[in-house]
Design a protein around this motif. Structure first.
Motif, PDB file in Angstrom:
ATOM      1  N   PHE A 104       0.845  -1.193   0.000  1.00 32.16           N
ATOM      2  CA  PHE A 104       0.000   0.000   0.000  1.00 32.16           C
ATOM      3  C   PHE A 104       0.879   1.240   0.000  1.00 32.16           C
ATOM      4  CE2 PHE A 104      -1.278   3.395   2.929  1.00 32.16           C
ATOM      5  CZ  PHE A 104      -2.397   3.902   2.282  1.00 32.16           C
ATOM      6  N   ASP A 105       0.534   2.217  -0.852  1.00 30.54           N
ATOM      7  CA  ASP A 105       1.249   3.492  -0.843  1.00 30.54           C
ATOM      8  C   ASP A 105       0.348   4.598  -1.382  1.00 30.54           C
ATOM      9  OD1 ASP A 105       1.231   3.252  -3.633  1.00 30.54           O
ATOM     10  OD2 ASP A 105       3.304   2.559  -3.739  1.00 30.54           O
ATOM     11  N   ALA A 106       0.921   5.752  -1.606  1.00 28.56           N
ATOM     12  CA  ALA A 106       0.167   6.929  -2.025  1.00 28.56           C
ATOM     13  C   ALA A 106      -0.537   6.730  -3.365  1.00 28.56           C
ATOM     14  CB  ALA A 106       1.093   8.140  -2.099  1.00 28.56           C
ATOM     15  N   GLN A 107       0.025   5.898  -4.228  1.00 24.69           N
ATOM     16  CA  GLN A 107      -0.605   5.641  -5.529  1.00 24.69           C
ATOM     17  C   GLN A 107      -1.968   4.974  -5.352  1.00 24.69           C
ATOM     18  OE1 GLN A 107       0.135   6.657  -8.437  1.00 24.69           O
ATOM     19  NE2 GLN A 107       2.284   7.282  -8.340  1.00 24.69           N
ATOM     20  N   ASP A 108      -2.104   4.144  -4.325  1.00 23.24           N
ATOM     21  CA  ASP A 108      -3.393   3.488  -4.057  1.00 23.24           C
ATOM     22  C   ASP A 108      -4.435   4.497  -3.599  1.00 23.24           C
ATOM     23  OD1 ASP A 108      -2.623   0.665  -4.523  1.00 23.24           O
ATOM     24  OD2 ASP A 108      -1.298   1.019  -2.813  1.00 23.24           O
ATOM     25  N   VAL A 109      -3.988   5.480  -2.824  1.00 24.82           N
ATOM     26  CA  VAL A 109      -4.908   6.531  -2.382  1.00 24.82           C
ATOM     27  C   VAL A 109      -5.389   7.345  -3.576  1.00 24.82           C
ATOM     28  CG1 VAL A 109      -5.156   8.597  -0.963  1.00 24.82           C
ATOM     29  CG2 VAL A 109      -3.830   6.649  -0.105  1.00 24.82           C
ATOM     30  N   LYS A 110      -4.438   7.735  -4.411  1.00 27.84           N
ATOM     31  CA  LYS A 110      -4.810   8.507  -5.616  1.00 27.84           C
ATOM     32  C   LYS A 110      -5.753   7.694  -6.501  1.00 27.84           C
ATOM     33  CE  LYS A 110      -2.946  10.730  -9.766  1.00 27.84           C
ATOM     34  NZ  LYS A 110      -3.941  11.814  -9.720  1.00 27.84           N
ATOM     35  N   PHE A 111      -5.449   6.425  -6.700  1.00 24.61           N
ATOM     36  CA  PHE A 111      -6.300   5.569  -7.520  1.00 24.61           C
ATOM     37  C   PHE A 111      -7.715   5.503  -6.948  1.00 24.61           C
ATOM     38  CE2 PHE A 111      -8.244   1.332  -7.796  1.00 24.61           C
ATOM     39  CZ  PHE A 111      -8.463   1.250  -9.166  1.00 24.61           C
ATOM     40  N   SER A 112      -7.820   5.304  -5.641  1.00 24.67           N
ATOM     41  CA  SER A 112      -9.129   5.136  -5.009  1.00 24.67           C
ATOM     42  C   SER A 112      -9.966   6.408  -5.076  1.00 24.67           C
ATOM     43  CB  SER A 112      -8.955   4.703  -3.550  1.00 24.67           C
ATOM     44  OG  SER A 112      -8.319   3.447  -3.468  1.00 24.67           O
ATOM     45  N   LEU A 113      -9.352   7.552  -4.770  1.00 21.51           N
ATOM     46  CA  LEU A 113     -10.103   8.802  -4.773  1.00 21.51           C
ATOM     47  C   LEU A 113     -10.462   9.232  -6.198  1.00 21.51           C
ATOM     48  CD1 LEU A 113      -8.311  10.870  -1.969  1.00 21.51           C
ATOM     49  CD2 LEU A 113     -10.307   9.384  -1.814  1.00 21.51           C
ATOM     50  N   ASP A 114      -9.547   9.056  -7.126  1.00 25.50           N
ATOM     51  CA  ASP A 114      -9.850   9.396  -8.520  1.00 25.50           C
ATOM     52  C   ASP A 114     -10.924   8.475  -9.086  1.00 25.50           C
ATOM     53  OD1 ASP A 114      -8.054  11.470  -8.526  1.00 25.50           O
ATOM     54  OD2 ASP A 114      -6.467  10.390  -9.604  1.00 25.50           O
ATOM     55  N   ARG A 115     -10.857   7.217  -8.729  1.00 23.49           N
ATOM     56  CA  ARG A 115     -11.856   6.246  -9.183  1.00 23.49           C
ATOM     57  C   ARG A 115     -13.232   6.589  -8.636  1.00 23.49           C
ATOM     58  NH1 ARG A 115     -13.091   1.143  -6.415  1.00 23.49           N
ATOM     59  NH2 ARG A 115     -14.026  -0.388  -7.837  1.00 23.49           N
ATOM     60  N   ALA A 116     -13.295   6.998  -7.371  1.00 25.60           N
ATOM     61  CA  ALA A 116     -14.581   7.309  -6.732  1.00 25.60           C
ATOM     62  C   ALA A 116     -15.248   8.538  -7.343  1.00 25.60           C
ATOM     63  CB  ALA A 116     -14.377   7.522  -5.236  1.00 25.60           C
ATOM     64  N   ARG A 117     -14.452   9.499  -7.818  1.00 27.76           N
ATOM     65  CA  ARG A 117     -15.026  10.739  -8.337  1.00 27.76           C
ATOM     66  C   ARG A 117     -15.055  10.793  -9.862  1.00 27.76           C
ATOM     67  NH1 ARG A 117     -11.160  15.079  -9.058  1.00 27.76           N
ATOM     68  NH2 ARG A 117      -9.029  14.282  -9.085  1.00 27.76           N
ATOM     69  N   ASP A 118     -14.664   9.712 -10.504  1.00 30.41           N
ATOM     70  CA  ASP A 118     -14.671   9.653 -11.968  1.00 30.41           C
ATOM     71  C   ASP A 118     -16.103   9.736 -12.506  1.00 30.41           C
ATOM     72  OD1 ASP A 118     -12.890   8.863 -14.450  1.00 30.41           O
ATOM     73  OD2 ASP A 118     -14.721   7.671 -14.597  1.00 30.41           O
ATOM     74  N   ASP A 119     -16.235  10.249 -13.727  1.00 32.26           N
ATOM     75  CA  ASP A 119     -17.564  10.369 -14.342  1.00 32.26           C
ATOM     76  C   ASP A 119     -18.285   9.031 -14.420  1.00 32.26           C
ATOM     77  OD1 ASP A 119     -17.214  13.060 -14.669  1.00 32.26           O
ATOM     78  OD2 ASP A 119     -16.552  12.934 -16.750  1.00 32.26           O
ATOM     79  N   LYS A 120     -17.516   7.953 -14.589  1.00 32.76           N
ATOM     80  CA  LYS A 120     -18.100   6.624 -14.721  1.00 32.76           C
ATOM     81  C   LYS A 120     -18.162   5.874 -13.386  1.00 32.76           C
ATOM     82  CE  LYS A 120     -16.490   6.121 -19.506  1.00 32.76           C
ATOM     83  NZ  LYS A 120     -15.654   5.332 -20.447  1.00 32.76           N
ATOM     84  N   SER A 121     -17.890   6.576 -12.318  1.00 32.41           N
ATOM     85  CA  SER A 121     -17.863   5.937 -11.000  1.00 32.41           C
ATOM     86  C   SER A 121     -19.216   5.340 -10.633  1.00 32.41           C
ATOM     87  CB  SER A 121     -17.466   6.966  -9.939  1.00 32.41           C
ATOM     88  OG  SER A 121     -17.656   6.451  -8.638  1.00 32.41           O
ATOM     89  N   VAL A 122     -19.176   4.168  -9.992  1.00 31.91           N
ATOM     90  CA  VAL A 122     -20.399   3.541  -9.474  1.00 31.91           C
ATOM     91  C   VAL A 122     -20.438   3.649  -7.952  1.00 31.91           C
ATOM     92  CG1 VAL A 122     -20.620   1.935 -11.396  1.00 31.91           C
ATOM     93  CG2 VAL A 122     -19.263   1.265  -9.392  1.00 31.91           C
ATOM     94  N   ASN A 123     -19.586   4.501  -7.394  1.00 32.86           N
ATOM     95  CA  ASN A 123     -19.569   4.680  -5.943  1.00 32.86           C
ATOM     96  C   ASN A 123     -20.933   5.170  -5.463  1.00 32.86           C
ATOM     97  OD1 ASN A 123     -19.039   6.077  -3.246  1.00 32.86           O
ATOM     98  ND2 ASN A 123     -17.036   5.198  -3.672  1.00 32.86           N
ATOM     99  N   PRO A 124     -21.513   4.518  -4.454  1.00 24.12           N
ATOM    100  CA  PRO A 124     -22.858   4.882  -3.998  1.00 24.12           C
ATOM    101  C   PRO A 124     -22.925   6.233  -3.295  1.00 24.12           C
ATOM    102  CG  PRO A 124     -21.899   3.303  -2.495  1.00 24.12           C
ATOM    103  CD  PRO A 124     -20.953   3.406  -3.658  1.00 24.12           C
ATOM    104  N   GLN A 125     -21.760   6.748  -2.891  1.00 27.42           N
ATOM    105  CA  GLN A 125     -21.702   8.033  -2.198  1.00 27.42           C
ATOM    106  C   GLN A 125     -20.823   9.005  -2.972  1.00 27.42           C
ATOM    107  OE1 GLN A 125     -23.723   8.422   0.182  1.00 27.42           O
ATOM    108  NE2 GLN A 125     -24.204   6.306   0.737  1.00 27.42           N
ATOM    109  N   LYS A 126     -21.000   9.040  -4.263  1.00 31.57           N
ATOM    110  CA  LYS A 126     -20.164   9.876  -5.136  1.00 31.57           C
ATOM    111  C   LYS A 126     -20.114  11.341  -4.701  1.00 31.57           C
ATOM    112  CE  LYS A 126     -19.174  10.487 -10.064  1.00 31.57           C
ATOM    113  NZ  LYS A 126     -19.622  10.186 -11.443  1.00 31.57           N
ATOM    114  N   PRO A 127     -21.216  11.922  -4.176  1.00 33.27           N
ATOM    115  CA  PRO A 127     -21.145  13.325  -3.720  1.00 33.27           C
ATOM    116  C   PRO A 127     -20.090  13.586  -2.650  1.00 33.27           C
ATOM    117  CG  PRO A 127     -23.432  12.663  -3.970  1.00 33.27           C
ATOM    118  CD  PRO A 127     -22.604  11.419  -4.128  1.00 33.27           C
ATOM    119  N   LEU A 128     -19.664  12.538  -1.915  1.00 29.62           N
ATOM    120  CA  LEU A 128     -18.628  12.729  -0.902  1.00 29.62           C
ATOM    121  C   LEU A 128     -17.329  13.234  -1.510  1.00 29.62           C
ATOM    122  CD1 LEU A 128     -18.947   9.474   1.264  1.00 29.62           C
ATOM    123  CD2 LEU A 128     -19.837  11.740   1.802  1.00 29.62           C
TER     124      LEU A 128
END
Length: 494
Positions: A104-128
């Motif tokens: 685990f490192d900073a790249q995983d954090v960037k990946f997770s946050l960018d993935r959550a806010r992406d236009d195609k994100s399926v995150n159930p709490q995207k407004p967060l």
């Protein structure tokens, strides 16, 4: 060796084996849960049943929410905030690994946050994640997150289940085989029966006391009672059989803990579907419901009446129950003014929880008194998520919204209520951009008043957390600030 000594030796061995087995059992725990999650990825599903299994156990975020609702460090050991409140610099823990051995490192954090806010994100709490402007990797253990504007809830938001950090190598398979950084790792899932997690021996933080935890899926209240009494289940963090609570309170083998949750229970109405697109109809529905009768009948007296979408334990709460007080005569008057002097026919889709099924029967009977015939349609949880939550194919429904700090759901586009209020959305924007506590309290109260007046749903009661477990079990949460069964501090008493 004579027969006596052989028998004595055998008996001693049996006692030793029994004692060893007993000691081993004290590092395992079987918990009862009512709902089976549709999958196990909290970044891809809205069901609270997901977080009840994996939050803080299997998956971790930059921050975490504790039993008191406080924000604590998690994968981020510390952080700094710029003077303008827009730049958060997180320092990450070192030597952290995912359960598959991936670092685990900073790249995983960037990946997770960018993935959550992406236009195609399926995150159930995207407004967060909407407030995030950029995510930068400063070095392997440092991440800089720049916001579009100051957000007083940002650190809290990063502690939600939907904000856990996942690895790019395993993100696509987390639904069936969740791989996180937590103190427990996923073992098995027998669909319809149970989910098993076990201690992660390579955990980066403080080791947990439990070797294994089994989440036994028991939707039937009578079966839940029987399982606890028989010892097949040692803990039910949210016990579904409210009428059986006094029985366990009188039994010294068990500990009964009645706490509070973030669960605002509402009678949802489809605001864009006639006749619920008419404010007077929605107000009439609200005035037709006797909350005391509902709480007594469906919850056996456990629950706090609410008049808006806000938890009574919050410092900014105001009691607005009078705005929709029980008044059948007023309900009939409002219906007549809305063009329905003889009432109308409608449907009421009810998911499995006891509060919904029992509460639905009580509410349907009360609605008949004002001429509204509500056909009850029981649905399974997966059906509710597909038809009501995603498809918005419903007239009325009953559900508890147990997500923390979720007042902003009424400001979301295409949310299943189909409620739209520019005034409410403006207040939510101001809340998100405000850090001052006094100002936020004022805005929270303004938002509560708007919802009470607009009646997008009928506000019913705050869901209690009825915890029942073996008296020797320690460390389970009394209250439910978020939907979780955090097992990191759970152990058996010596």
């Amino acid at each position: 060796m004579n027969t006596f000594w052989k028998s004595a030796l055998a008996a001693s061995a049996l006692v030793l084996l029994s004692a060893t087995a007993s000691l081993a059992a004290k590092t395992d725990l079987v918990l009862g849960v009512v709902l089976e999650p549709p999958h196990l990825d909290p970044t891809a599903g809205a069901a609270t049943a997901i977080g009840e299994v994996v939050y803080a156990n299997v998956f971790e975020g930059l921050t975490r929410i504790n039993a008191k609702g406080e924000v604590l460090p998690a994968l981020a050991e510390s952080w700094t905030v710029s003077e303008d409140g827009k730049v958060y610099t997180f320092k990450l823990h070192k030597d952290v690994k995912f359960h598959d051995g991936t670092a685990f490192d900073a790249q995983d954090v960037k990946f997770s946050l960018d993935r959550a806010r992406d236009d195609k994100s399926v995150n159930p709490q995207k407004p967060l994640f909407a407030a995030i402007d950029t995510v930068e990797v400063v070095d392997p253990l440092t991440v800089k997150v720049t916001l579009k504007q100051p957000n007083g809830d940002f650190l809290y938001n990063m502690g939600w289940a939907a904000a856990v950090i996942v690895a790019p190598e395993s993100a696509d398979t987390n639904k069936e085989k969740p791989i996180g950084t937590g103190p427990f790792k996923f073992d098995t899932w027998a669909k319809g029966s149970q989910i098993v997690i076990s201690r992660n021996p390579a955990y980066w933080g403080t080791p947990v006391a439990l070797d294994k935890a089994t989440f036994r899926i028991i939707p039937d209240p009578a079966a839940a009672t029987a399982a606890l009494l028989a010892g097949d289940v040692q803990a039910f963090p949210v016990f579904p059989s409210y009428e059986a609570v006094p029985q366990f309170q009188a039994d010294p083998r068990f500990k009964v803990v009645i706490g509070t949750t973030e669960g605002e229970t509402v009678l949802g109405m489809n605001n864009q579907k006639p006749p619920f697109d008419n404010l007077k109809v929605r107000q009439a529905i609200g005035h037709a419901i006797d909350r005391k009768t509902l709480i007594d009948g469906a919850m056996f007296g456990l629950g706090t009446p609410i008049g808006s979408f806000f938890p009574p334990h919050h410092p900014a709460y105001i009691d607005l129950t009078a705005e929709s007080a029980y008044d059948p005569a007023l309900s009939k008057k409002l219906l007549a003014e809305a063009g329905h002097p003889n009432g109308f026919k409608t449907t009421l889709k009810l998911p499995p929880p006891v509060y919904a099924r029992r509460g639905g029967e009580i509410i349907a009977a009360e609605l008949r008194e004002i001429g509204v015939e509500a056909e009850i349609i029981p649905v399974e949880w997966a059906q509710w998520l597909e038809q009501v939550f995603k498809g918005r194919d419903y007239d009325m429904t009953i559900v508890s919204h147990t997500e923390p700090n979720d007042l902003n759901i009424f400001a979301r586009d295409n949310y299943y209520f189909n409620y739209t209020s520019p005034a409410f959305r403006e207040v939510i924007k101001q809340i998100e951009a405000t850090s001052d506590t006094a100002k936020r309290t004022q805005l929270y109260q303004q938002a509560q008043k708007i919802l009470a007046a607009d009646a997008p749903v009928a506000f019913l009661f705050q869901l209690p957390k009825t915890g029942i477990w073996d008296a020797k079990v320690e460390g389970l949460w009394e209250n439910g600030p978020i939907p979780a069964n955090d097992l990191t501090a759970v152990k058996w008493a010596e």
